[in-house]
Write an enzyme that holds these catalytic residues in place. Sequence first.
Site, PDB file in Angstrom:
ATOM      1  N   THR A  48       0.830  -1.206   0.000  1.00 36.50           N
ATOM      2  CA  THR A  48       0.000   0.000   0.000  1.00 36.50           C
ATOM      3  C   THR A  48       0.865   1.256   0.000  1.00 36.50           C
ATOM      4  O   THR A  48       0.622   2.197  -0.766  1.00 36.50           O
ATOM      5  CB  THR A  48      -0.912   0.019   1.249  1.00 36.50           C
ATOM      6  OG1 THR A  48      -1.861  -1.035   1.142  1.00 36.50           O
ATOM      7  CG2 THR A  48      -1.650   1.348   1.387  1.00 36.50           C
ATOM      8  N   GLY A  54      -3.602   5.190  -7.736  1.00 34.17           N
ATOM      9  CA  GLY A  54      -4.739   5.713  -7.013  1.00 34.17           C
ATOM     10  C   GLY A  54      -5.699   4.661  -6.535  1.00 34.17           C
ATOM     11  O   GLY A  54      -5.372   3.475  -6.466  1.00 34.17           O
ATOM     12  N   GLU A 124      -7.729   5.652 -15.918  1.00 32.05           N
ATOM     13  CA  GLU A 124      -6.691   4.623 -16.066  1.00 32.05           C
ATOM     14  C   GLU A 124      -7.205   3.552 -17.018  1.00 32.05           C
ATOM     15  O   GLU A 124      -8.392   3.504 -17.338  1.00 32.05           O
ATOM     16  CB  GLU A 124      -6.293   4.029 -14.711  1.00 32.05           C
ATOM     17  CG  GLU A 124      -5.308   4.921 -13.970  1.00 32.05           C
ATOM     18  CD  GLU A 124      -4.807   4.350 -12.654  1.00 32.05           C
ATOM     19  OE1 GLU A 124      -5.077   3.180 -12.366  1.00 32.05           O
ATOM     20  OE2 GLU A 124      -4.139   5.108 -11.926  1.00 32.05           O
ATOM     21  N   HIS A 239       2.493  -6.146 -14.166  1.00 26.79           N
ATOM     22  CA  HIS A 239       2.251  -4.759 -14.558  1.00 26.79           C
ATOM     23  C   HIS A 239       3.053  -4.472 -15.830  1.00 26.79           C
ATOM     24  O   HIS A 239       4.215  -4.864 -15.918  1.00 26.79           O
ATOM     25  CB  HIS A 239       2.686  -3.820 -13.428  1.00 26.79           C
ATOM     26  CG  HIS A 239       2.151  -2.432 -13.555  1.00 26.79           C
ATOM     27  ND1 HIS A 239       2.594  -1.549 -14.519  1.00 26.79           N
ATOM     28  CD2 HIS A 239       1.207  -1.766 -12.854  1.00 26.79           C
ATOM     29  CE1 HIS A 239       1.943  -0.404 -14.388  1.00 26.79           C
ATOM     30  NE2 HIS A 239       1.086  -0.510 -13.395  1.00 26.79           N
ATOM     31  N   ARG A 283      -4.712  -4.686 -18.375  1.00 29.77           N
ATOM     32  CA  ARG A 283      -3.301  -4.844 -18.021  1.00 29.77           C
ATOM     33  C   ARG A 283      -2.687  -6.142 -18.548  1.00 29.77           C
ATOM     34  O   ARG A 283      -1.545  -6.171 -18.994  1.00 29.77           O
ATOM     35  CB  ARG A 283      -3.217  -4.817 -16.499  1.00 29.77           C
ATOM     36  CG  ARG A 283      -1.963  -4.252 -15.986  1.00 29.77           C
ATOM     37  CD  ARG A 283      -2.082  -4.071 -14.502  1.00 29.77           C
ATOM     38  NE  ARG A 283      -2.326  -2.688 -14.158  1.00 29.77           N
ATOM     39  CZ  ARG A 283      -2.352  -2.246 -12.901  1.00 29.77           C
ATOM     40  NH1 ARG A 283      -2.175  -3.080 -11.905  1.00 29.77           N
ATOM     41  NH2 ARG A 283      -2.547  -0.977 -12.649  1.00 29.77           N
ATOM     42  N   HIS A 347       3.287  -7.985 -10.144  1.00 28.13           N
ATOM     43  CA  HIS A 347       2.731  -6.823  -9.451  1.00 28.13           C
ATOM     44  C   HIS A 347       1.682  -7.199  -8.408  1.00 28.13           C
ATOM     45  O   HIS A 347       1.698  -6.676  -7.304  1.00 28.13           O
ATOM     46  CB  HIS A 347       2.135  -5.897 -10.504  1.00 28.13           C
ATOM     47  CG  HIS A 347       1.611  -4.605  -9.986  1.00 28.13           C
ATOM     48  ND1 HIS A 347       2.404  -3.690  -9.336  1.00 28.13           N
ATOM     49  CD2 HIS A 347       0.366  -4.054 -10.035  1.00 28.13           C
ATOM     50  CE1 HIS A 347       1.679  -2.635  -8.990  1.00 28.13           C
ATOM     51  NE2 HIS A 347       0.434  -2.839  -9.389  1.00 28.13           N
ATOM     52  N   GLU A 371      -4.919  -8.240  -0.596  1.00 29.65           N
ATOM     53  CA  GLU A 371      -4.291  -9.061  -1.637  1.00 29.65           C
ATOM     54  C   GLU A 371      -4.108 -10.514  -1.214  1.00 29.65           C
ATOM     55  O   GLU A 371      -4.082 -11.417  -2.050  1.00 29.65           O
ATOM     56  CB  GLU A 371      -2.937  -8.453  -2.031  1.00 29.65           C
ATOM     57  CG  GLU A 371      -2.318  -9.168  -3.228  1.00 29.65           C
ATOM     58  CD  GLU A 371      -1.103  -8.460  -3.799  1.00 29.65           C
ATOM     59  OE1 GLU A 371      -0.833  -7.311  -3.421  1.00 29.65           O
ATOM     60  OE2 GLU A 371      -0.428  -9.072  -4.646  1.00 29.65           O
ATOM     61  N   ARG A 382      -6.797  -8.105 -12.583  1.00 31.23           N
ATOM     62  CA  ARG A 382      -7.367  -7.000 -11.796  1.00 31.23           C
ATOM     63  C   ARG A 382      -7.398  -5.693 -12.587  1.00 31.23           C
ATOM     64  O   ARG A 382      -6.436  -5.336 -13.268  1.00 31.23           O
ATOM     65  CB  ARG A 382      -6.546  -6.790 -10.520  1.00 31.23           C
ATOM     66  CG  ARG A 382      -7.027  -5.635  -9.674  1.00 31.23           C
ATOM     67  CD  ARG A 382      -6.260  -5.566  -8.369  1.00 31.23           C
ATOM     68  NE  ARG A 382      -4.858  -5.349  -8.549  1.00 31.23           N
ATOM     69  CZ  ARG A 382      -4.300  -4.156  -8.765  1.00 31.23           C
ATOM     70  NH1 ARG A 382      -5.053  -3.069  -8.859  1.00 31.23           N
ATOM     71  NH2 ARG A 382      -2.997  -4.054  -8.906  1.00 31.23           N
TER      72      ARG A 382
HETATM   73  C1  SIN Z   1      -0.292   1.837 -10.885  1.00 28.54           C
HETATM   74  O1  SIN Z   1      -0.200   2.962 -10.412  1.00 28.54           O
HETATM   75  O2  SIN Z   1      -0.152   1.577 -12.072  1.00 28.54           O
HETATM   76  C2  SIN Z   1      -0.586   0.704  -9.973  1.00 28.54           C
HETATM   77  C3  SIN Z   1      -1.959   0.804  -9.492  1.00 28.54           C
HETATM   78  C4  SIN Z   1      -2.574  -0.539  -9.439  1.00 28.54           C
HETATM   79  O3  SIN Z   1      -1.871  -1.550  -9.511  1.00 28.54           O
HETATM   80  O4  SIN Z   1      -3.794  -0.612  -9.355  1.00 28.54           O
END
Ligand code: SIN
Length: 531
Positions: A48, A54, A124, A239, A283, A347, A371, A382
């Site tokens: 965290t 965000g 996002e 990620h 993602r 990630h 998590e 996710r």
């Molecule tokens: C990011 O800022 O790309 C990570 C945020 C996330 O994993 O939800």
Amino acid sequence: MTSGRQPESLVIAGTGIAGLHAALTAARQLPAARITLLAKSSLQESNTWHAQGGIAAVLPQGQRSAGDSWQAHARDTIRAGGSRTNTAAAEALCQDGGARVRSLLESGAPLDRDADGSLSLTMEAAHSAPRILHSGGDATGQGLASALIDAVLKEPGITVLQYAYLTDVVVRAGKIAGATVLMGGSVQHIPADAVVLATGGAGQLYERNTNPEVATADGVAIAWRAGAALADLEFFQFHPTSLDVPGNPLISEAVRGEGAVLLDSAGERFMTEYHPDAELAPRDVVSRSIMRHLQRTGERHVYLDARALGRNRPEFLAERFPTLDGLTAKHGFDWTTEPIPVVPAAHYWMGGVRTDLYGRTSVEGLFAVGEAACTGVHGANRLASNSLLEGLVFAERAVEAMTSGLIAQQLETSDSATHPAGLRPHELPEGRTTPFNRHELQHLMWEHAGVIRNSAGLETAARQLNAWSALAQDSRTVRDHEDENLLTAARLLVAAAAAREDSCGAHYRTDSPGEPTHTAETSRPYARTSA
Ligand code: SIN
């Protein structure tokens, strides 16, 4: 069946958003309970704390983006997670989101605001509307965690133990009876009738990962030893954009959300050829496309080009992403004038300790949130910025279950997820002792159980992991316990990945019959002929 009792002694392990919020909520709603909050390191060291982008949530009418709704957020969550998403969990997450943001503000969280004073909302990948709240630009986790830590430390009903490592839970007659904690070099027993595993993720399973050192799969391994059901362990999110420097620091999704694009070494955008949403595709799609592109070009990384974001206002990047501005400069890059090298990195683990929508596991008195848990809310992939919200929403719901006296198990203990196919105690190969080394495990996992998998690679990984298995038995230090937990989690993940022969979300197998069963994925043939 419920036992109709509230916990008298509650141990919460983990000081990310889920553990902190669970402790605060329990202190307010279970005033008679003894509440102990364990941090394996300092209170600040958690996934965290390092979160950048965000927290996604739909605010009340008048504060949200035009046309947005919690139902739209739930649809996006379900769509990103593919066929594995638990619809009820996604709905609970998104419906409760606005109220949990209110709790955050009440706890003093400094969410960023626009010039008119309204909460600032950004976009996002794979979200259908701007609904990402942030703090300090790209220091969201730090902002939220600091506020929650301050609130926890002011709460007299919470005993906070730092550098206190949960090694195991004690189960007697099928119920939680306590927690075993390694603290100051000695093992202590804390009697408890409820334990919440809020121990976070497992990025340290992989050579390339965006997680802090503490993310060592402790909750999954502890729950496994306690006999709790696990689920969806094959689904690990990579990620798309970590900076390609040692440690693979995260470059937030929010940078693409603001308009940055991915380029290959020829300076050409390539995501447009893999998915109609290009850099803003889910993602798993972006990470897989990058890895496929790199396999084809034989190169090590692609580039993230944020130059256009600063073109008219050079100060934009430093203002919107102060942490990343400092990070890129520290590594010798000027991202206002040059694209920066990025690679996918481990990630977030969608799989975990199987729970219902109130954090209850298959062991009475054992809860898991954040998590470490798997409600199925993220399915096989996710949606960006849903994890901080998950921590808040399901921690709140777990305490609600305790307050209502609903401690007793709801999940069937006979669930097949308790024993993923292929996981059995294994012998060391004849006459050999293979030294166990965390870096070797991380390398093995990256090579054979990473973004792109197949049965031969998974078999190689399983063989090696099983050969190592007997060596980490006699744990003494925190590092030994962590290594044992990583090994257990790696064996479980590989067994689950070998058992799932189809590709689905973040679990992609080159030997599976078709393209991933991902509702958001279009199976476009690769069209480029040269890099
Ligand atoms: C990011 O800022 O790309 C990570 C945020 C996330 O994993 O939800």
